[in-house]
Enzyme design. Structure first.
Site, short mmCIF file in Angstrom:
data_model
loop_
_atom_site.label_atom_id
_atom_site.label_comp_id
_atom_site.label_asym_id
_atom_site.label_seq_id
_atom_site.Cartn_x
_atom_site.Cartn_y
_atom_site.Cartn_z
N ASP A 76 0.84 -1.20 0.00
CA ASP A 76 0.00 0.00 0.00
C ASP A 76 0.87 1.25 0.00
O ASP A 76 2.01 1.24 0.47
CB ASP A 76 -0.97 0.01 1.18
N GLU A 141 -0.05 -0.82 5.97
CA GLU A 141 1.03 -0.25 6.77
C GLU A 141 0.89 1.26 6.84
O GLU A 141 1.12 1.87 7.88
CB GLU A 141 2.39 -0.62 6.18
#
Length: 383
Positions: A76, A141
């Site tokens: 991500d 994250e």
């Protein structure tokens, strides 16, 4: 085009704004399965924030008795910000002036690509490698991190999985590739303090209690407090206010309460409970009427010098000629979760000057050397 650059560009093209993965992990899984990895998807989170995690492992000839080296990373990326401020499409990898531009170029798709290609080369050169290799990849994250690495760690811990070494691909370098790695991170402890008063007309202060005035001396004391001296690995613990909210917006009303958000970045010289106790003691000394809600973002972790740091330092110097610096500066990372099941956790990746910024980029000249450093770690620890 090198294999590492090609994979990096493929990953950048995927608009994986947290918690979306947009097929990044499927690309990795295909390549890892071709090498003999066993891949497991661990999906978590509510329907409106679905998180994709990948755990992939390839056992060496020593099986579970051998050492296991894991790579941890996140597919991500943070949002782009205003598109009109970018000089090129953030999800179309673009080359300018020796740099590769795109969201995630530095944080951290280049690192993921580098380790995958390093493993491909390593397995080809050492088909009977002794130790085991694993990948722990998440799409949560950059977000709240409630359903990402922490969920994989919980699953691994429940079944007794042991990690000996973990390299996290965070962009740790500063001025040049390899000048800094992170062998630990400070803990993060946040508080939301609400100090209560009595609202009244500002011309009649005797009819109320001004919570801003009452809180100010305590806040000054908290700001001046020396929480610890740090130690050889960590700077002293820091207490910082981030937000103060008080008042109705009117200029003739004493507010009924004031809210203060604050955060500790703390070293191994302090504990969450010890810091909480000292804050409450200061607030109580000033006889404030208050509520205080705490959020522990993560405990500090530290990897002293050992096999992993020595192997990484040697690999960096062999590839770049740079003598690296071990550091614990900066924010938190998923290392705080992995350290619970792995005694040696170190972060290493490309320079971080443009991460989370408009026109994020990585210097192309660092892409394959990064891969070579990762391969050097594999060669030194599990061949």
């Amino acid at each position: 085009m090198t294999a590492t650059l090609a994979l990096t560009e493929d990953l950048i093209r995927r608009r994986s704004v947290t918690p979306a993965d947009e097929g990044c992990q499927a690309v990795l899984e295909t390549r890892l399965k071709a090498l003999g990895f066993t891949c497991e998807a661990i999906v978590s989170g509510p329907d409106d924030f679905r998180v994709t995690n990948l755990w992939a492992v390839k056992r060496g000839t020593q099986g579970t008795d051998g050492k296991l080296l894991a790579f941890a990373g996140h597919t991500d990326v943070v949002p782009t910000g205003p598109l009109e401020q970018w000089n090129s499409d953030p999800f179309e990898p673009t080359h300018r002036d020796g740099r590769l531009y795109g969201r995630g170029a530095a944080d951290m798709k280049t690192s993921i690509a580098g380790f995958v290609v390093a493993v491909e080369e390593f397995v080809k050169a050492h088909p009977a490698h002794a130790g085991s290799i694993a990948f722990l990849i998440t799409s949560d994250e950059e977000g709240p991190a409630h359903d990402g690495t922490i969920k994989v760690v919980e699953a691994l811990k429940a079944r007794g999985e042991r990690l000996d070494y973990c390299v996290i691909g965070e962009p740790t370098s500063v001025d040049t590739l390899g000048d800094m790695v992170k062998n630990g991170r400070r803990g993060s402890l946040s508080g939301k303090l609400v100090v209560k008063g009595v609202q009244c007309h500002i011309a009649y202060p005797h009819l109320g209690r001004n919570p801003i005035h009452e809180a100010a001396p305590a806040l000054a004391e908290l700001a001046a407090e020396v929480w610890d001296q740090g130690n050889e690995y960590f700077p002293p613990t820091s207490w910082q206010m981030s937000n103060i909210h008080g008042g109705t917006g009117a200029t003739n009303v004493i507010p009924g309460h004031v809210t203060i958000d604050f955060n500790f970045r703390f070293s191994t010289a302090s504990t969450p409970e010890g810091l909480k106790s000292r804050v409450h003691a200061i607030l109580d000394k000033h006889k404030l009427e208050y509520t205080l809600d705490w959020t522990l973002g993560g405990e500090p972790f530290l990897t002293p010098r050992g096999d992993l740091s020595d192997a990484l330092s040697a690999a960096i110097e062999a590839e770049t000629g740079v003598k690296t610096e071990l550091s614990t500066t900066g924010g938190t990372s998923d290392g705080r979760f992995i350290a619970k099941i792995c005694p040696q956790v170190i972060e290493f990746g490309p320079p971080n000057a443009t991460i989370h910024k408009i026109d994020e980029n990585v210097e192309v000249r660092f892409i394959d050397p990064l891969k070579n450093v990762y391969r050097g770690v594999l060669e030194r620890l599990i061949a």
